[in-house]
Enzyme design. Structure first.
Site, PDB file in Angstrom:
ATOM      1  N   THR A  92     -12.629   8.557 -11.929  1.00 51.29           N
ATOM      2  CA  THR A  92     -11.587   7.991 -11.077  1.00 51.29           C
ATOM      3  C   THR A  92     -11.972   6.640 -10.482  1.00 51.29           C
ATOM      4  OG1 THR A  92      -9.960   8.591  -9.364  1.00 51.29           O
ATOM      5  CG2 THR A  92     -12.295   9.074  -8.906  1.00 51.29           C
ATOM      6  N   ASP A 137       0.825  -1.207   0.000  1.00 48.43           N
ATOM      7  CA  ASP A 137       0.000   0.000   0.000  1.00 48.43           C
ATOM      8  C   ASP A 137       0.859   1.256   0.000  1.00 48.43           C
ATOM      9  OD1 ASP A 137      -2.870   0.761   0.085  1.00 48.43           O
ATOM     10  OD2 ASP A 137      -2.235   1.884   1.853  1.00 48.43           O
TER      11      ASP A 137
END
Length: 510
Positions: free
Chosen positions: A500, A374
């Site tokens: 997005t 991440d």
């Protein structure tokens, strides 16, 4: 060629392994002639698996809890996974799922929720999901929705939702509040709003105006955006086109000059070039700001780790200091540069975008699961003592090893393939999909995992974000699917532009 779920583990090479990535090829070699169709079908199977689990255990709630087979309502209880899945079900031709989602959307009452509403999240998931479904089902996928009234309901519901949310823009400057109480028309009392949260509304709200003929939605979202296009004071724009992270709601001024493409700022830059794709006549100024930002990024933010100087990532900048860290969220950046490069015929942007794509692939191919972390860093003064060997080999150290079913790396691989046509990027998508399928799959869906650099991904988090449906599985499918009007095209030939959350919306001039 159809694949049964029983044959998938063998064909995908899904057996868990503690061997370092890349994993050895599975013994069953996919036939080259039908390679793409076979892989596309494998992704369809993964979608169907996740959809079946969601319908069985969580529908019409927001998300499945894929470990306990429970459900959550983190997106106001309106059925986020269903709405987010609509455009993917459409491009996959999954008529059963499309019908169930259309049946559900007709029943949603967007005026009712007991929880705080995020203007940003609600816009990119719900509003965009419905507008995208409308554009697709009114256009190239009209065969999937025999009841025209249900397609019309997508636009009706989009307007109702925007009417519930639009009070957010009723501020002294027009910069909206993000966290809303729709019952009282209140907010959380914030004095500032973030760059991405403010700057990632204009595509959806403008599209709604263009479809309804009511220009209010476009006007209020574009007014909010105007402060980001003309930043004040000058300290809010440390480099041309690159702006700070927070905006004062009362006057529209930037409150800092912290520059990054990481989460919180990311999709503002994404939407600048996408608005130009949406309508190059109306949004030329957005393109000009994106070009400034892109050129400044290449000049001021590109960074290369000492152990692997061939790798490129984007650093962050604040008050003269650089932060050498990045995020999975940031890995949309390669796709943004590639899209901008092909639309503007700027090979330098395409080339830099491909460098960023390679950098994000470098985070995937160094871990035990084959999935990137991440967040990671490459500051040689901050290498954790237990990661020194890994840093010297990989060029980065892991800050957060979790994987939350994020799509951005696969997204940029998709853009790289569509613009260059090079098979290596399609192979990278397939490798990523196999790794996600192997590591995150549960009996009912897909779960986030705690540590991508541990065999099996460590522990599983009991939540399946709706963007698994909207983004991960869509991009993984589209890269292997046949060409279609909704696919990304080279140059200025795009009929659709993706928000997005990966919802394709028809551009305004087609």
């Amino acid at each position: 060629m159809r694949i049964s779920s029983l044959s998938l583990p063998l064909m995908l090479g899904l057996a868990r392994s503690s061997a370092a990535y890349p994993h050895p090829e599975p013994e069953v070699i996919l036939p080259r002639q039908s390679d793409s169709q076979t892989k596309a079908d494998a992704v369809k199977e993964a979608f169907q698996h996740a959809w079946n689990g969601y319908v069985k255990y969580a529908f019409p709630h927001d998300e499945l809890h894929p470990v306990s087979n429970g459900y959550g309502d983190s997106r106001n209880g309106w059925g986020a996974s269903a709405v987010d899945a609509l455009s993917t079900a459409i491009v996959m031709g999954n008529q059963d799922a499309v019908q169930k989602i259309l049946d559900h959307i007709e029943t949603i009452d967007f005026s009712k929720t007991s929880d705080q509403v995020s203007l940003f999240e609600t816009t990119i998931r719900y509003l965009a999901g419905m507008l995208s479904g409308y554009d697709l089902l009114k256009g190239p996928a009209s065969n999937l929705a025999p009841k025209s009234a249900q397609v019309d309901a997508l636009l009706t519901q989009s307007k109702k939702l925007a009417d519930v949310l639009k009070f957010a823009f009723d501020t002294p400057s027009g910069v909206p509040y993000n966290n809303l109480n729709i019952s009282s028309k209140g907010n959380d009392g914030s004095t500032t709003n973030g760059l991405a949260v403010t700057g990632t509304l204009v595509l959806e709200w403008t599209r709604l105006s263009d479809l309804t003929g009511d220009d209010e939605y476009a006007k209020i979202s574009q007014k909010a955006q105007s402060y980001l296009l003309n930043p004040q004071p000058s300290s809010g724009e440390p480099f041309p086109g690159l702006v700070g992270s927070n905006i004062n709601i009362s006057n529209g001024h930037f409150t800092d000059g912290a520059v990054t493409w990481n989460g919180g700022d990311d999709s503002f830059y994404e939407y600048l070039i996408k608005m130009f794709v949406y309508d190059p006549k109306r949004f030329k100024s957005y393109k000009d700001r994106w070009v400034l930002a892109a050129e400044s990024t290449i000049k001021n933010l590109q960074s290369h780790p000492a152990p692997r100087p061939e790798v490129t990532w984007l650093a962050s900048y604040n008050n003269g200091q650089y932060d050498l860290s990045s995020q999975h969220l940031t890995c949309f950046d390669g796709g943004s540069f590639i899209l901008g490069g092909t639309v503007l015929d700027r090979q330098d942007f395409i080339d830099f975008g491909l460098q960023l794509v390679n950098g994000c692939e470098a985070t995937y191919n160094q871990t035990l699961t084959g999935i990137g972390p991440d967040s990671w860093g490459w500051d040689p003064t901050k290498v954790p003592s237990d990661q020194k060997d890994f840093y010297e080999k990989a060029g980065f150290y892991i800050n957060s090893g979790s994987y939350d079913l994020r799509p951005e790396v696969i997204e940029s691989f998709y853009y790289a393939y569509r613009v260059t046509g090079k098979e290596i990027y399609r192979d990278w998508v397939w490798n990523s999909f196999k790794a996600i399928n192997a590591t995150c799959r549960t009996d009912s869906g897909f779960a986030a995992v705690s540590n991508v650099n541990t065999a099996g991904g460590g522990s599983k988090y009991d939540n399946e974000e709706s963007f698994l449906f909207a983004e991960v599985l869509k991009y993984a499918y589209l890269v292997h699917a046949e060409d279609a009007p909704w696919q990304v095209q080279k140059g200025q030939k795009n009929s659709f532009v993706y928000n997005t959350e990966a919802h394709p919306m028809r551009v305004s001039h087609t």
